[in-house]
Design a protein around this motif. Sequence first.
Motif, PDB file in Angstrom:
ATOM      1  N   VAL A  22       0.877  -1.175   0.000  1.00  0.00           N
ATOM      2  CA  VAL A  22       0.000   0.000   0.000  1.00  0.00           C
ATOM      3  C   VAL A  22       0.910   1.220   0.000  1.00  0.00           C
ATOM      4  O   VAL A  22       1.629   1.468   0.960  1.00  0.00           O
ATOM      5  CB  VAL A  22      -0.933   0.027   1.229  1.00  0.00           C
ATOM      6  CG1 VAL A  22      -1.810   1.284   1.201  1.00  0.00           C
ATOM      7  CG2 VAL A  22      -1.795  -1.228   1.271  1.00  0.00           C
ATOM      8  N   ALA A  23       0.895   1.966  -1.093  1.00  0.00           N
ATOM      9  CA  ALA A  23       1.732   3.172  -1.215  1.00  0.00           C
ATOM     10  C   ALA A  23       0.989   4.371  -0.638  1.00  0.00           C
ATOM     11  O   ALA A  23      -0.233   4.474  -0.753  1.00  0.00           O
ATOM     12  CB  ALA A  23       2.078   3.422  -2.673  1.00  0.00           C
ATOM     13  N   LEU A  24       1.721   5.253  -0.034  1.00  0.00           N
ATOM     14  CA  LEU A  24       1.164   6.478   0.529  1.00  0.00           C
ATOM     15  C   LEU A  24       1.783   7.672  -0.184  1.00  0.00           C
ATOM     16  O   LEU A  24       3.007   7.754  -0.290  1.00  0.00           O
ATOM     17  CB  LEU A  24       1.469   6.567   2.023  1.00  0.00           C
ATOM     18  CG  LEU A  24       1.057   5.370   2.873  1.00  0.00           C
ATOM     19  CD1 LEU A  24       1.522   5.567   4.306  1.00  0.00           C
ATOM     20  CD2 LEU A  24      -0.439   5.133   2.801  1.00  0.00           C
TER      21      LEU A  24
ATOM     22  N   ASP B  46      -0.966  13.722  -4.854  1.00  0.00           N
ATOM     23  CA  ASP B  46      -2.040  12.733  -4.876  1.00  0.00           C
ATOM     24  C   ASP B  46      -1.466  11.408  -5.373  1.00  0.00           C
ATOM     25  O   ASP B  46      -0.251  11.241  -5.445  1.00  0.00           O
ATOM     26  CB  ASP B  46      -3.232  13.214  -5.709  1.00  0.00           C
ATOM     27  CG  ASP B  46      -2.919  13.403  -7.187  1.00  0.00           C
ATOM     28  OD1 ASP B  46      -1.883  12.892  -7.670  1.00  0.00           O
ATOM     29  OD2 ASP B  46      -3.721  14.042  -7.875  1.00  0.00           O
ATOM     30  N   TYR B  47      -2.329  10.462  -5.729  1.00  0.00           N
ATOM     31  CA  TYR B  47      -1.869   9.130  -6.104  1.00  0.00           C
ATOM     32  C   TYR B  47      -1.033   9.106  -7.386  1.00  0.00           C
ATOM     33  O   TYR B  47      -0.367   8.118  -7.671  1.00  0.00           O
ATOM     34  CB  TYR B  47      -3.061   8.162  -6.235  1.00  0.00           C
ATOM     35  CG  TYR B  47      -3.852   8.369  -7.505  1.00  0.00           C
ATOM     36  CD1 TYR B  47      -3.673   7.516  -8.591  1.00  0.00           C
ATOM     37  CD2 TYR B  47      -4.756   9.406  -7.629  1.00  0.00           C
ATOM     38  CE1 TYR B  47      -4.394   7.700  -9.762  1.00  0.00           C
ATOM     39  CE2 TYR B  47      -5.468   9.596  -8.784  1.00  0.00           C
ATOM     40  CZ  TYR B  47      -5.290   8.735  -9.849  1.00  0.00           C
ATOM     41  OH  TYR B  47      -5.995   8.927 -11.008  1.00  0.00           O
ATOM     42  N   ARG B  48      -1.032  10.183  -8.147  1.00  0.00           N
ATOM     43  CA  ARG B  48      -0.233  10.251  -9.386  1.00  0.00           C
ATOM     44  C   ARG B  48       1.191  10.745  -9.133  1.00  0.00           C
ATOM     45  O   ARG B  48       1.942  11.001 -10.066  1.00  0.00           O
ATOM     46  CB  ARG B  48      -0.940  11.155 -10.395  1.00  0.00           C
ATOM     47  CG  ARG B  48      -2.291  10.582 -10.811  1.00  0.00           C
ATOM     48  CD  ARG B  48      -3.078  11.577 -11.581  1.00  0.00           C
ATOM     49  NE  ARG B  48      -3.419  12.698 -10.675  1.00  0.00           N
ATOM     50  CZ  ARG B  48      -4.249  13.669 -10.973  1.00  0.00           C
ATOM     51  NH1 ARG B  48      -4.822  13.701 -12.140  1.00  0.00           N
ATOM     52  NH2 ARG B  48      -4.508  14.629 -10.105  1.00  0.00           N
TER      53      ARG B  48
ATOM     54  N   HIS C 160      -2.409   2.134  -4.483  1.00  0.00           N
ATOM     55  CA  HIS C 160      -1.992   3.499  -4.155  1.00  0.00           C
ATOM     56  C   HIS C 160      -3.253   4.360  -4.119  1.00  0.00           C
ATOM     57  O   HIS C 160      -3.668   4.922  -5.127  1.00  0.00           O
ATOM     58  CB  HIS C 160      -1.007   4.020  -5.194  1.00  0.00           C
ATOM     59  CG  HIS C 160      -0.318   5.271  -4.759  1.00  0.00           C
ATOM     60  ND1 HIS C 160       0.530   5.956  -5.569  1.00  0.00           N
ATOM     61  CD2 HIS C 160      -0.343   5.962  -3.602  1.00  0.00           C
ATOM     62  CE1 HIS C 160       1.005   7.027  -4.935  1.00  0.00           C
ATOM     63  NE2 HIS C 160       0.472   7.038  -3.749  1.00  0.00           N
ATOM     64  N   PRO C 161      -3.903   4.455  -2.952  1.00  0.00           N
ATOM     65  CA  PRO C 161      -5.135   5.237  -2.842  1.00  0.00           C
ATOM     66  C   PRO C 161      -4.902   6.734  -3.064  1.00  0.00           C
ATOM     67  O   PRO C 161      -3.800   7.240  -2.854  1.00  0.00           O
ATOM     68  CB  PRO C 161      -5.604   4.979  -1.410  1.00  0.00           C
ATOM     69  CG  PRO C 161      -4.895   3.750  -0.976  1.00  0.00           C
ATOM     70  CD  PRO C 161      -3.593   3.757  -1.710  1.00  0.00           C
TER      71      PRO C 161
ATOM     72  N   ALA D  10      -9.192   4.173   2.388  1.00  0.00           N
ATOM     73  CA  ALA D  10      -8.040   3.292   2.226  1.00  0.00           C
ATOM     74  C   ALA D  10      -8.372   1.879   2.706  1.00  0.00           C
ATOM     75  O   ALA D  10      -8.015   0.892   2.053  1.00  0.00           O
ATOM     76  CB  ALA D  10      -6.834   3.845   2.974  1.00  0.00           C
ATOM     77  N   ALA D  11      -9.065   1.771   3.823  1.00  0.00           N
ATOM     78  CA  ALA D  11      -9.448   0.449   4.345  1.00  0.00           C
ATOM     79  C   ALA D  11     -10.372  -0.272   3.373  1.00  0.00           C
ATOM     80  O   ALA D  11     -10.253  -1.488   3.182  1.00  0.00           O
ATOM     81  CB  ALA D  11     -10.114   0.599   5.710  1.00  0.00           C
ATOM     82  N   GLU D  12     -11.283   0.465   2.723  1.00  0.00           N
ATOM     83  CA  GLU D  12     -12.169  -0.138   1.725  1.00  0.00           C
ATOM     84  C   GLU D  12     -11.373  -0.678   0.538  1.00  0.00           C
ATOM     85  O   GLU D  12     -11.664  -1.759   0.030  1.00  0.00           O
ATOM     86  CB  GLU D  12     -13.189   0.884   1.231  1.00  0.00           C
ATOM     87  CG  GLU D  12     -14.244   1.236   2.243  1.00  0.00           C
ATOM     88  CD  GLU D  12     -15.119   2.393   1.796  1.00  0.00           C
ATOM     89  OE1 GLU D  12     -15.014   2.835   0.637  1.00  0.00           O
ATOM     90  OE2 GLU D  12     -15.916   2.863   2.625  1.00  0.00           O
TER      91      GLU D  12
END
Length: 87
Positions: free
Chosen positions: A23-25, A31-33, A53-54, A75-77
């Motif tokens: 899981v990337a932060l 943002d995710y990009r 990567h949310p 993120a949990a979803e």
Amino acid sequence: MKLIPGPWSFYKPNLNEPRPLVVALHSWSEDYRQAASVIYSEWAIANDWIFIHPHFRGPNVKPEATGAIQMVEQAAEKVSGARSGSV
């Protein structure tokens, strides 16, 4: 191979066996990009690991972004969906 862009990035290898999950932060200002995170997705793909990567609701410029409870729930979803195979 499955790489799903959107309000997040996701990769799941075409394997029927359990795989580790990355899981990337993203940083608070991105943002995710975020370009700095590409190395993590490339590594996960090269090693047949699941990668998420949310978006985390974007940069930390509004109350519901990054560290907010809404972001944690989102993120949990995403992790739950990856674990169940529903994505």
